[in-house]
Design a protein around this motif. Structure first.
Motif, short mmCIF file in Angstrom:
data_model
loop_
_atom_site.label_atom_id
_atom_site.label_comp_id
_atom_site.label_asym_id
_atom_site.label_seq_id
_atom_site.Cartn_x
_atom_site.Cartn_y
_atom_site.Cartn_z
N ILE A 160 0.83 -1.21 0.00
CA ILE A 160 0.00 0.00 0.00
C ILE A 160 0.87 1.26 0.00
CG2 ILE A 160 -1.66 1.32 1.40
CD1 ILE A 160 -2.80 -1.48 2.23
N TRP A 161 1.95 1.19 0.73
CA TRP A 161 2.88 2.32 0.77
C TRP A 161 3.46 2.57 -0.62
CZ3 TRP A 161 8.42 2.05 0.34
CH2 TRP A 161 9.07 3.25 0.62
N GLY A 162 3.86 1.48 -1.30
CA GLY A 162 4.42 1.61 -2.65
C GLY A 162 3.40 2.19 -3.62
N LEU A 163 2.18 1.70 -3.53
CA LEU A 163 1.13 2.16 -4.46
C LEU A 163 0.78 3.62 -4.21
CD1 LEU A 163 -1.25 -0.94 -4.50
CD2 LEU A 163 0.18 -0.11 -6.38
N SER A 164 0.91 4.05 -2.95
CA SER A 164 0.49 5.41 -2.62
C SER A 164 1.54 6.45 -3.02
CB SER A 164 0.20 5.51 -1.12
OG SER A 164 1.43 5.38 -0.42
N LYS A 165 2.75 6.00 -3.32
CA LYS A 165 3.78 6.95 -3.76
C LYS A 165 3.60 7.27 -5.22
CE LYS A 165 8.07 6.67 -2.72
NZ LYS A 165 9.43 6.22 -2.41
N ARG A 166 2.72 8.20 -5.54
CA ARG A 166 2.45 8.56 -6.94
C ARG A 166 3.59 9.41 -7.48
NH1 ARG A 166 -3.27 8.34 -8.20
NH2 ARG A 166 -2.68 9.62 -9.96
N ARG A 167 3.83 9.20 -8.77
CA ARG A 167 4.93 9.96 -9.37
C ARG A 167 4.44 11.19 -10.11
NH1 ARG A 167 7.81 7.61 -13.33
NH2 ARG A 167 6.37 5.90 -13.74
N GLY A 168 3.18 11.55 -9.95
CA GLY A 168 2.67 12.73 -10.64
C GLY A 168 2.33 12.40 -12.08
N ASP A 169 2.03 13.40 -12.89
CA ASP A 169 1.56 13.16 -14.25
C ASP A 169 2.70 12.92 -15.23
OD1 ASP A 169 -0.95 13.48 -13.34
OD2 ASP A 169 -0.98 15.66 -13.71
N ARG A 170 3.86 13.56 -14.97
CA ARG A 170 4.95 13.42 -15.94
C ARG A 170 5.61 12.07 -15.81
NH1 ARG A 170 9.13 17.27 -14.99
NH2 ARG A 170 8.33 17.36 -12.87
N ALA A 171 5.79 11.42 -16.99
CA ALA A 171 6.43 10.11 -16.96
C ALA A 171 7.94 10.31 -16.99
CB ALA A 171 5.97 9.27 -18.13
N GLU A 172 8.53 10.39 -15.83
CA GLU A 172 9.99 10.53 -15.76
C GLU A 172 10.62 9.17 -15.55
OE1 GLU A 172 11.10 13.17 -12.72
OE2 GLU A 172 10.18 14.92 -13.67
N PRO A 173 11.81 8.98 -16.06
CA PRO A 173 12.47 7.70 -15.80
C PRO A 173 12.70 7.53 -14.30
CG PRO A 173 13.95 9.22 -16.94
CD PRO A 173 12.63 9.91 -16.85
N LEU A 174 12.61 6.27 -13.82
CA LEU A 174 12.82 6.00 -12.40
C LEU A 174 14.29 6.18 -12.04
CD1 LEU A 174 10.78 2.72 -12.03
CD2 LEU A 174 10.33 4.84 -10.80
N ASP A 175 14.52 6.64 -10.82
CA ASP A 175 15.90 6.65 -10.32
C ASP A 175 16.24 5.22 -9.94
OD1 ASP A 175 16.15 9.30 -10.58
OD2 ASP A 175 15.50 9.76 -8.52
N ILE A 176 17.28 4.71 -10.52
CA ILE A 176 17.64 3.34 -10.17
C ILE A 176 18.83 3.36 -9.23
CG2 ILE A 176 18.47 1.13 -11.06
CD1 ILE A 176 16.72 1.58 -13.47
N ASP A 177 18.59 2.75 -8.05
CA ASP A 177 19.65 2.68 -7.04
C ASP A 177 20.07 1.22 -6.93
OD1 ASP A 177 21.20 2.57 -4.82
OD2 ASP A 177 19.64 3.22 -3.40
N GLU A 178 21.03 0.84 -7.78
CA GLU A 178 21.38 -0.58 -7.87
C GLU A 178 21.89 -1.16 -6.56
OE1 GLU A 178 23.72 -2.11 -10.99
OE2 GLU A 178 22.51 -1.16 -12.56
N ALA A 179 22.74 -0.41 -5.90
CA ALA A 179 23.31 -0.90 -4.64
C ALA A 179 22.21 -1.09 -3.60
CB ALA A 179 24.37 0.08 -4.13
N GLY A 180 21.30 -0.13 -3.55
CA GLY A 180 20.19 -0.21 -2.59
C GLY A 180 19.29 -1.39 -2.89
N ASP A 181 19.02 -1.63 -4.18
CA ASP A 181 18.16 -2.76 -4.57
C ASP A 181 18.78 -4.09 -4.17
OD1 ASP A 181 16.35 -1.07 -5.58
OD2 ASP A 181 16.69 -1.54 -7.70
N ARG A 182 20.09 -4.19 -4.39
CA ARG A 182 20.77 -5.45 -4.05
C ARG A 182 20.69 -5.70 -2.55
NH1 ARG A 182 24.49 -4.59 -8.26
NH2 ARG A 182 25.81 -3.31 -6.93
N LYS A 183 20.86 -4.63 -1.79
CA LYS A 183 20.81 -4.76 -0.33
C LYS A 183 19.41 -5.22 0.11
CE LYS A 183 21.89 -2.19 3.83
NZ LYS A 183 21.94 -0.84 4.40
N ALA A 184 18.41 -4.58 -0.49
CA ALA A 184 17.02 -4.93 -0.12
C ALA A 184 16.74 -6.39 -0.45
CB ALA A 184 16.05 -4.02 -0.87
N THR A 185 17.23 -6.85 -1.64
CA THR A 185 17.02 -8.24 -2.04
C THR A 185 17.66 -9.18 -1.02
OG1 THR A 185 17.15 -7.50 -4.31
CG2 THR A 185 17.28 -9.87 -3.95
N ARG A 186 18.89 -8.82 -0.59
CA ARG A 186 19.57 -9.70 0.38
C ARG A 186 18.82 -9.76 1.69
NH1 ARG A 186 24.58 -7.78 -1.82
NH2 ARG A 186 24.69 -6.12 -0.26
#
Ligand code: CUA
Length: 324
Positions: A47-73
């Motif tokens: 629900i938290w993820g769904l509620s974080k709207r990115r607004g109307d403009r379709a901007e590319p996502l910020d990709i935080d590779e190191a953070g993603d890897r940590k979260a996966t672990r």
């Protein structure tokens, strides 16, 4: 509370009346609580993820590779640890039940329970052949004492399950399984075959009657005796019919010429609470209904229809009802 009202009574794993069932009930509640918490955490993150709207403009996502890897672990580690904990707790419960079996007293009551389509043969073993006892569909045990139950089957795989007392254990043809049955307090507990074994699997129940030691000894000694002699003319007529019909090709009535063991031992039939493995309550009317037409009560059961006249049926019922 209404949905949980079915969880008490004589056949509920959530209303444990013995050590093995208590252990299992604890596991059931613990796993339910743990899984509910995990579900809640996943829903909150979702629900938290769904509620974080990115607004109307379709901007590319910020990709935080190191953070993603940590979260996966972290998530992988948490899932593995949780599953491991559940496995360890299940194994501990399994082994603690085996310990109960191991400390089963110097000379515990030993029951050989044999599954048949669709009834239970109950044999109490003893060093003295004269103390060996066979009955059916009802197990009496001394309350507060561990009882050794050896499980086997003559036809297909059945499973012995008295939810208030212990977990399921299979009865397998040609193989002996073992289980320790213990009821903390006197009471009547219902059990049910828990492995599909044919058309009448649902009608393969049994009763466990836990009694104080003295009452159990009294019951045991009474069961060892021969069947009661018929007393009235009707009972005598019923006795004679029974002995001259195919009844004696399957059943035993100790002290008479009926000595077969294909079907349940009827020596003290009327002392039991049910007929046809928990299908009907023991009563004169039900006994008559069962003998008159077993195939309509329990289609597929091995008990054939006897084609008795009304008087003959009454006589046989009078005799069997007398076998307390
Ligand atoms: Cu026996 Cu299911």
């Amino acid at each position: 509370m209404i949905p949980l009202s079915g969880c008490t009574g004589i056949q509920s794993a959530l209303d444990p009346k013995g050590p093995a069932a208590s252990e299992l009930a604890w596991l059931i509640w613990f796993f339910t609580g743990l899984c509910s918490l995990i579900w809640l955490a996943v829903m909150i993150v979702l629900i938290w993820g769904l509620s974080k709207r990115r607004g109307d403009r379709a901007e590319p996502l910020d990709i935080d590779e190191a953070g993603d890897r940590k979260a996966t672990r972290v998530v992988t580690g948490a899932v593995a640890a949780t599953v491991l904990m559940m496995i360890v707790l299940s194994l501990l419960s399994y082994f603690s039940n085996r310990t109960i079996a191991a400390i089963g007293g110097q000379n515990p009551v030993t029951i050989k329970l044999t599954g048949h389509q669709w009834w239970w043969e109950v044999r109490y073993e003893s060093d003295q052949p004269r103390r060996t006892l066979t009955t059916a569909n009802e197990i009496h045990i001394p309350a507060g004492e561990p009882v050794r139950v050896v499980l086997s089957s003559t036809d297909v795989i059945h499973s012995f399950w008295v939810p208030a007392l212990h977990g399921k254990k299979d009865l397998i043809p040609g193989f002996d399984n073992e289980l320790t049955l213990k009821a903390d307090k006197p009471g009547v507990y219902r059990g049910q075959c828990a492995e599909f074994c044919g058309a009448q699997h649902a009608h393969m129940a049994l009763m466990v009657v836990a009694e104080p030691r003295e009452a159990f000894d009294g019951w045991y000694n009474a069961q060892l005796s021969n069947a009661r002699q018929p007393e009235t003319d009707e009972q005598r007529a019923g006795h004679d019919l029974f002995m001259n019909r195919p009844c004696i090709m399957c059943h035993k009535i100790q002290g008479t010429k009926a000595a077969a063991n294909t079907g349940p031992d009827l020596t003290h039939l009327a002392g039991r609470q049910t007929i046809a493995a928990g299908t009907l309550h023991m009563s004169r009317g039900n006994l008559a209904a069962w003998i008159a037409d077993p195939q309509s009560v329990k289609p597929g059961a091995r008990m054939p229809t006897m084609n008795l006249s009304g008087d003959e049926l009454n006589a046989v019922v009078a005799y069997l009802e007398h076998l307390k």
